[in-house]
Design a protein around this motif. Structure first.
Motif, PDB file in Angstrom:
ATOM      1  N   ALA A   1       0.857  -1.183   0.000  1.00 26.72           N
ATOM      2  CA  ALA A   1       0.000   0.000   0.000  1.00 26.72           C
ATOM      3  C   ALA A   1       0.893   1.233   0.000  1.00 26.72           C
ATOM      4  CB  ALA A   1      -0.916   0.007   1.218  1.00 26.72           C
ATOM      5  N   GLY A   2       0.477   2.273  -0.734  1.00 24.57           N
ATOM      6  CA  GLY A   2       1.277   3.493  -0.787  1.00 24.57           C
ATOM      7  C   GLY A   2       2.597   3.262  -1.479  1.00 24.57           C
ATOM      8  N   THR A   3       3.643   3.883  -0.975  1.00 23.50           N
ATOM      9  CA  THR A   3       4.974   3.780  -1.577  1.00 23.50           C
ATOM     10  C   THR A   3       5.877   2.920  -0.713  1.00 23.50           C
ATOM     11  OG1 THR A   3       4.758   5.961  -2.572  1.00 23.50           O
ATOM     12  CG2 THR A   3       6.972   5.066  -2.411  1.00 23.50           C
ATOM     13  N   ILE A   4       6.546   1.982  -1.338  1.00 29.08           N
ATOM     14  CA  ILE A   4       7.513   1.123  -0.654  1.00 29.08           C
ATOM     15  C   ILE A   4       8.898   1.517  -1.139  1.00 29.08           C
ATOM     16  CG2 ILE A   4       8.241  -1.257  -0.271  1.00 29.08           C
ATOM     17  CD1 ILE A   4       5.341  -2.044  -1.043  1.00 29.08           C
ATOM     18  N   PHE A   5       9.727   2.032  -0.247  1.00 26.83           N
ATOM     19  CA  PHE A   5      11.036   2.530  -0.660  1.00 26.83           C
ATOM     20  C   PHE A   5      12.085   1.422  -0.722  1.00 26.83           C
ATOM     21  CE2 PHE A   5       8.956   6.409   0.649  1.00 26.83           C
ATOM     22  CZ  PHE A   5       9.445   7.345  -0.227  1.00 26.83           C
ATOM     23  N   ASP A   6      11.982   0.456   0.190  1.00 26.11           N
ATOM     24  CA  ASP A   6      13.042  -0.553   0.282  1.00 26.11           C
ATOM     25  C   ASP A   6      12.685  -1.815  -0.482  1.00 26.11           C
ATOM     26  OD1 ASP A   6      10.962  -1.051   1.978  1.00 26.11           O
ATOM     27  OD2 ASP A   6      12.191  -1.926   3.560  1.00 26.11           O
ATOM     28  N   SER A   7      12.477  -1.693  -1.772  1.00 26.92           N
ATOM     29  CA  SER A   7      12.127  -2.863  -2.576  1.00 26.92           C
ATOM     30  C   SER A   7      13.263  -3.212  -3.536  1.00 26.92           C
ATOM     31  CB  SER A   7      10.830  -2.620  -3.353  1.00 26.92           C
ATOM     32  OG  SER A   7      10.854  -1.395  -4.030  1.00 26.92           O
TER      33      SER A   7
ATOM     34  N   GLU B   1      -4.040   3.718  -7.139  1.00 28.07           N
ATOM     35  CA  GLU B   1      -5.451   3.342  -7.134  1.00 28.07           C
ATOM     36  C   GLU B   1      -6.189   4.060  -8.262  1.00 28.07           C
ATOM     37  OE1 GLU B   1      -6.718   1.103  -5.246  1.00 28.07           O
ATOM     38  OE2 GLU B   1      -5.252   0.838  -3.628  1.00 28.07           O
ATOM     39  N   ALA B   2      -6.751   3.287  -9.173  1.00 31.33           N
ATOM     40  CA  ALA B   2      -7.547   3.861 -10.263  1.00 31.33           C
ATOM     41  C   ALA B   2      -9.021   3.849  -9.872  1.00 31.33           C
ATOM     42  CB  ALA B   2      -7.331   3.077 -11.552  1.00 31.33           C
ATOM     43  N   GLN B   3      -9.719   4.953 -10.167  1.00 29.33           N
ATOM     44  CA  GLN B   3     -11.135   5.051  -9.808  1.00 29.33           C
ATOM     45  C   GLN B   3     -12.030   4.268 -10.768  1.00 29.33           C
ATOM     46  OE1 GLN B   3     -11.255   9.445  -9.796  1.00 29.33           O
ATOM     47  NE2 GLN B   3     -12.034   9.300  -7.690  1.00 29.33           N
ATOM     48  N   PHE B   4     -11.608   4.182 -12.031  1.00 25.23           N
ATOM     49  CA  PHE B   4     -12.448   3.584 -13.060  1.00 25.23           C
ATOM     50  C   PHE B   4     -11.851   2.264 -13.535  1.00 25.23           C
ATOM     51  CE2 PHE B   4     -12.690   8.273 -13.513  1.00 25.23           C
ATOM     52  CZ  PHE B   4     -13.991   8.434 -13.016  1.00 25.23           C
ATOM     53  N   PRO B   5     -12.682   1.370 -14.078  1.00 25.03           N
ATOM     54  CA  PRO B   5     -12.148   0.111 -14.624  1.00 25.03           C
ATOM     55  C   PRO B   5     -11.079   0.373 -15.678  1.00 25.03           C
ATOM     56  CG  PRO B   5     -14.547   0.038 -14.497  1.00 25.03           C
ATOM     57  CD  PRO B   5     -14.149   1.454 -14.198  1.00 25.03           C
ATOM     58  N   ILE B   6     -10.031  -0.409 -15.646  1.00 26.66           N
ATOM     59  CA  ILE B   6      -8.955  -0.212 -16.607  1.00 26.66           C
ATOM     60  C   ILE B   6      -9.156  -1.151 -17.795  1.00 26.66           C
ATOM     61  CG2 ILE B   6      -7.288   0.649 -14.934  1.00 26.66           C
ATOM     62  CD1 ILE B   6      -6.077  -2.071 -14.743  1.00 26.66           C
ATOM     63  N   GLY B   7      -8.918  -0.614 -18.962  1.00 24.13           N
ATOM     64  CA  GLY B   7      -9.061  -1.371 -20.201  1.00 24.13           C
ATOM     65  C   GLY B   7      -8.117  -0.799 -21.237  1.00 24.13           C
ATOM     66  N   ALA B   8      -8.136  -1.372 -22.431  1.00 25.00           N
ATOM     67  CA  ALA B   8      -7.220  -0.952 -23.491  1.00 25.00           C
ATOM     68  C   ALA B   8      -7.741   0.299 -24.197  1.00 25.00           C
ATOM     69  CB  ALA B   8      -7.048  -2.083 -24.495  1.00 25.00           C
ATOM     70  N   THR B   9      -6.854   0.949 -24.905  1.00 26.94           N
ATOM     71  CA  THR B   9      -7.223   2.073 -25.760  1.00 26.94           C
ATOM     72  C   THR B   9      -7.164   1.627 -27.216  1.00 26.94           C
ATOM     73  OG1 THR B   9      -4.936   2.854 -25.832  1.00 26.94           O
ATOM     74  CG2 THR B   9      -6.362   3.777 -24.128  1.00 26.94           C
TER      75      THR B   9
ATOM     76  N   ALA C   1      -5.625   8.185 -10.534  1.00 29.00           N
ATOM     77  CA  ALA C   1      -4.468   7.416 -11.002  1.00 29.00           C
ATOM     78  C   ALA C   1      -3.328   8.337 -11.403  1.00 29.00           C
ATOM     79  CB  ALA C   1      -4.883   6.531 -12.176  1.00 29.00           C
ATOM     80  N   ILE C   2      -3.642   9.443 -12.084  1.00 25.06           N
ATOM     81  CA  ILE C   2      -2.605  10.405 -12.477  1.00 25.06           C
ATOM     82  C   ILE C   2      -1.906  10.958 -11.241  1.00 25.06           C
ATOM     83  CG2 ILE C   2      -2.235  12.699 -13.472  1.00 25.06           C
ATOM     84  CD1 ILE C   2      -2.505  10.605 -15.587  1.00 25.06           C
ATOM     85  N   ASN C   3      -2.686  11.308 -10.223  1.00 29.78           N
ATOM     86  CA  ASN C   3      -2.085  11.826  -8.988  1.00 29.78           C
ATOM     87  C   ASN C   3      -1.172  10.785  -8.352  1.00 29.78           C
ATOM     88  OD1 ASN C   3      -3.491  14.214  -9.297  1.00 29.78           O
ATOM     89  ND2 ASN C   3      -5.147  13.638  -7.902  1.00 29.78           N
ATOM     90  N   GLY C   4      -1.568   9.526  -8.435  1.00 24.32           N
ATOM     91  CA  GLY C   4      -0.729   8.467  -7.886  1.00 24.32           C
ATOM     92  C   GLY C   4       0.597   8.354  -8.605  1.00 24.32           C
ATOM     93  N   VAL C   5       0.585   8.444  -9.936  1.00 22.52           N
ATOM     94  CA  VAL C   5       1.835   8.395 -10.705  1.00 22.52           C
ATOM     95  C   VAL C   5       2.706   9.602 -10.372  1.00 22.52           C
ATOM     96  CG1 VAL C   5       2.843   8.376 -13.013  1.00 22.52           C
ATOM     97  CG2 VAL C   5       0.749   7.074 -12.565  1.00 22.52           C
ATOM     98  N   HIS C   6       2.099  10.783 -10.297  1.00 23.83           N
ATOM     99  CA  HIS C   6       2.868  11.990  -9.963  1.00 23.83           C
ATOM    100  C   HIS C   6       3.483  11.883  -8.576  1.00 23.83           C
ATOM    101  CE1 HIS C   6       0.610  14.723 -13.071  1.00 23.83           C
ATOM    102  NE2 HIS C   6       1.387  13.801 -13.639  1.00 23.83           N
ATOM    103  N   SER C   7       2.731  11.365  -7.612  1.00 18.95           N
ATOM    104  CA  SER C   7       3.277  11.196  -6.260  1.00 18.95           C
ATOM    105  C   SER C   7       4.444  10.219  -6.262  1.00 18.95           C
ATOM    106  CB  SER C   7       2.179  10.690  -5.313  1.00 18.95           C
ATOM    107  OG  SER C   7       1.148  11.644  -5.169  1.00 18.95           O
TER     108      SER C   7
END
Length: 556
Positions: free
Chosen positions: A142-148, A194-202, A224-230
């Motif tokens: 969950a969240g960000t894991i730094f020691d991976s 965490e994405a709010q909407f179902p993910i599918g192809a474009t 989801a965009i905010n998650g990538v930016h974070s």
């Protein structure tokens, strides 16, 4: 079979289709209709017995289909029905083949009307085409894991790599060392998005291969965009060289590996996470390579919850002792491990002083490669190979010499040795042993039984008449006769029962052990009859102690 093909051929020709190839299996040119317009396709058979459904390949695409289309492979094959969901009716093969064409037409019409991209949400991985990512983090991230740490396992040429994600590099390498892995990245952080909407192809630019395409794909989901930016800001704060994004949608999950190490020198002058984010997303997003990954959680807690009902973890966390690693115990070790024994803080101890002999091979889980090895040690090594995280300890000595079983939660006797069973039963009555589970093969494979001794008032092993033909608790009928083969020496027992009997006994014992772990072990005596001609059925029951039992009377 020629006549059956002839019926199918006549039905297809009658529909106006054309045979374009007859050998080795026929291929027909057919038309699939969408809104009254025909589109060329071919129909081919994959076996001469007509066991499998025919393949349908689309040659002309209806204009409403996007370039990236659900249920349609890059080569044009239509996945018009799922595997094993239907078969050709044996009494109407021709009608079944025509029905396949109708199903394909209905699917094609639905895809052309706008469902093509929506359906990718249900079969996402068919288009994501990610390499396998095995996540072994001991708990859900969950969240960000730094020691991976990320480890790559090189597979055969032409097959995708396997990636292993964990927290501790040395532990990960030790656990999966047999795969000969190599470290892909230790300067790594992992972020759950965490994405709010179902993910599918474009429809276009799919699957994404760089950060720009990834952000474009997620553009409609601000969460989801905010998650990538974070995650990118955390990369700057931690000084990591690489990033793994685990993207969780309401319908499924996927993952992406972003290699940021090439940007390290260019981004060194940057003084804040926000500046770093802008530089990466605006100037370098198209050059930043992304590897699609297909995540699967392989930590013991995850797969045990998949195996057990109601998210119960079975034997995990318990101290389990298995006495006897012979025919029954050999199969039982694997079943116990699959049921949680040796995981999540628990332990699995295997006790047997015997070695694997030629006489054991015919019905033992081990094979010729382990001849003359201690059974307990060979089985423990096999378990570690199958389940790298297991805590298993082999003791290569006689059970009577083993001390310190008071810390065990459950002892399982899979030896089938009546003398030892009676001894362990008496030790339990004296309070020197925890709950004891006995598993044995009755007679020469007449049946199998398992009995759990755990509560006061139960019958001890001397109370049970399981070994006497015709007894209440025996699966042997009164006229049953034991059959023994002459042994060439005093080394091996030659009691003629099958390997299947040992598997049945192991399964019965494992089910009872899991029931014990769940707190509902009754009925305590469970039986399965194998020889119905010479045996009898014993209903499951929990036998009370007999008042005339001389052994029980010592302790009551």
């Amino acid at each position: 079979m020629i006549a059956q093909f002839s019926q199918v051929h006549e039905a297809l020709i009658h529909k106006g289709f054309e045979l374009v190839k007859s050998y080795p299996l026929p291929i027909y040119s057919v038309d699939l209709y969408v809104d009254g317009t025909p589109y060329a396709a071919d129909l081919s058979f994959v076996d001469s017995a007509l066991v499998y459904l025919p393949k349908i390949r689309l040659i002309q695409r209806p204009p409403g289909l996007p370039s990236n289309c659900a249920h349609l492979t890059p080569l044009g094959h239509l996945c018009y029905i799922g595997p094993n969901q239907a078969h050709l009716p044996r009494d109407n093969l021709a009608g079944g083949v025509l029905g396949c064409i109708e199903i394909a037409e209905n699917l094609l019409s639905r895809l052309a009307s706008g469902d093509a991209l929506t359906d990718t949400q249900d079969e996402f991985y068919a288009s994501w085409l990610g390499e396998r990512l095995l996540i072994d983090l001991d708990q859900e991230p969950a969240g960000t894991i730094f020691d991976s740490t990320l480890i790559r396992v090189m597979t055969d040429r032409g097959r995708p790599n396997i990636y292993l994600l964990g927290r501790d590099k040395e532990a990960l390498l030790a656990r999966y060392g047999q795969w000969k892995p190599e470290v892909a990245s230790t300067s790594l952080i992992t972020r759950v998005v965490e994405a709010q909407f179902p993910i599918g192809a474009t429809e276009h630019d799919w699957p994404p291969t760089n950060l720009f395409m990834l952000l474009k794909w997620l553009a409609g989901d601000q969460n989801a965009i905010n998650g990538v930016h974070s995650a990118l800001k955390d990369v700057y704060r931690s000084g990591a060289a690489d990033l793994i994004l685990i993207i969780k949608g309401p319908n499924t999950s996927c993952a992406a590996f972003l290699e940021l190490r090439e940007l390290l020198e260019e981004t060194l002058p940057i003084r804040s996470p926000i500046q770093y984010l802008k530089a990466v997303t605006q100037r370098h997003s198209k050059s930043l390579k992304m590897i699609p990954l297909d995540p699967a959680y392989v930590d013991p807690a995850s797969w045990l919850e998949r195996n057990m009902q109601d998210d119960h973890r079975g034997l995990a966390g318990k101290s389990i002792v298995l006495v006897g690693c012979g025919a029954i115990g050999g199969y039982l070790t694997d079943l116990l491990a699959k049921s949680g024994a040796g995981f999540l803080g628990g332990s699995l101890t295997l006790i047997d002083s015997d070695v694997l002999s030629v006489g054991n091979i015919g019905r033992h889980a081990l094979g010729f490669g382990d001849l003359d090895r201690k059974k307990s040690q060979a089985l423990a090594e096999d378990l570690r190979r199958r389940y790298p995280a297991i805590n298993v300890l082999p003791l290569m000595e006689d059970f009577l010499n083993v001390k310190g079983l008071s810390g065990a939660d459950l002892v399982i006797n899979a030896t089938g040795d009546q003398a030892l069973s009676h001894h362990m039963s008496e030790q339990w009555l004296e309070g020197n042993m925890p709950a004891v589970l006995f598993s044995w093969i009755t007679g020469t494979g007449c049946g199998v039984q398992a009995y759990l001794l755990s509560d006061p008032g139960q019958a001890c092993m001397s109370c049970l008449d399981y070994s006497v033909p015709g007894g209440v608790y025996s699966v042997m009928a009164s006229e049953y006769r034991h059959q023994h083969k002459h042994a060439p020496s005093c080394g091996d027992w030659l009691v003629p029962y099958s390997a299947a009997a040992a598997v049945h006994a192991a399964a019965l014992a494992c089910d009872l052990a899991v029931a014990w772990a769940r707190g509902s072990p009754a009925p305590m005596l469970r039986s399965f009859t194998l020889d119905y001609a010479a045996g009898k059925v014993v209903p499951p029951t929990s036998p009370p102690r007999r008042n005339d039992c001389k052994i029980c009377s010592r302790y009551h």
